[in-house]
Motif scaffolding. Structure first.
Motif, mmCIF file in Angstrom:
data_model
loop_
_atom_site.group_PDB
_atom_site.id
_atom_site.type_symbol
_atom_site.label_atom_id
_atom_site.label_comp_id
_atom_site.label_asym_id
_atom_site.label_seq_id
_atom_site.Cartn_x
_atom_site.Cartn_y
_atom_site.Cartn_z
ATOM 1 N N ARG A 81 0.790 -1.087 0.111
ATOM 2 C CA ARG A 81 0.180 0.185 0.469
ATOM 3 C C ARG A 81 0.960 1.209 0.398
ATOM 4 N NH1 ARG A 81 -4.906 -1.446 4.341
ATOM 5 N NH2 ARG A 81 -4.202 -3.475 3.909
ATOM 6 N N THR A 82 0.293 2.167 -1.188
ATOM 7 C CA THR A 82 1.319 3.322 -1.189
ATOM 8 C C THR A 82 1.148 4.220 -0.093
ATOM 9 O OG1 THR A 82 -0.496 4.926 -2.141
ATOM 10 C CG2 THR A 82 1.239 2.933 -3.376
ATOM 11 N N ARG A 83 1.527 4.946 0.641
ATOM 12 C CA ARG A 83 1.387 6.395 1.917
ATOM 13 C C ARG A 83 0.145 7.195 1.315
ATOM 14 N NH1 ARG A 83 5.737 3.549 4.018
ATOM 15 N NH2 ARG A 83 5.775 3.098 5.991
ATOM 16 N N SER A 84 0.085 7.348 0.020
ATOM 17 C CA SER A 84 -1.053 8.218 -0.702
ATOM 18 C C SER A 84 -1.830 8.649 -0.168
ATOM 19 C CB SER A 84 -1.032 8.499 -2.058
ATOM 20 O OG SER A 84 -1.508 7.405 -2.159
ATOM 21 N N LYS A 85 -2.581 9.357 -0.318
ATOM 22 C CA LYS A 85 -4.324 9.292 -0.067
ATOM 23 C C LYS A 85 -4.807 10.102 -1.111
ATOM 24 C CE LYS A 85 -4.404 9.592 4.460
ATOM 25 N NZ LYS A 85 -4.072 8.123 5.705
ATOM 26 N N GLU A 87 -4.728 5.536 -0.433
ATOM 27 C CA GLU A 87 -4.142 4.867 -0.675
ATOM 28 C C GLU A 87 -4.303 3.815 -1.389
ATOM 29 O OE1 GLU A 87 -2.941 2.385 3.731
ATOM 30 O OE2 GLU A 87 -5.040 1.521 2.443
#
Length: 103
Positions: A81-85, A87
């Motif tokens: 999972r990326t740490r972006s919003k 995810e």
């Protein structure tokens, strides 16, 4: 004769995932890896694309198997999972290796 089974893993230590038919695991795994080799996707996008790809040929609950295999691939460090919003999910190793092979 009963179909060969695989014990899937869970990315959260201490949690156990499901035992599922190896054949179904392989179908869903191949689809998830193919989908994520193209783009990083949110959970919803990944599950929708998976459903679209296998709905006509897969016997069983696509979303349920998709979630079970996705968690297993996370636990095996094949996807992350990326740490972006929001995810998103992506392959850990862009070369197409799954991390399941011996070094």
């Amino acid at each position: 004769m009963k179909a060969e089974q695989i014990q899937t893993l869970h990315p959260i230590p201490g949690k156990t995932n499901k035992r599922i038919a190896l054949e179904k695991y392989e179908v869903i795994k191949a689809q998830i890896l193919a989908i994520l080799s193209q783009n990083e996707l949110t959970h919803t996008e990944l599950m929708e694309q998976l459903y679209t790809n296998v709905k006509d040929t897969f016997e069983g609950g696509v979303q349920w198997y998709g979630e079970t295999v996705k968690l297993d691939l996370e636990a095996r460090k094949v996807i992350e999972r990326t740490r972006s919003k929001p995810e998103k999910y992506r392959l850990v190793n862009k070369s197409g290796e799954t991390g399941l092979e011996a070094p």
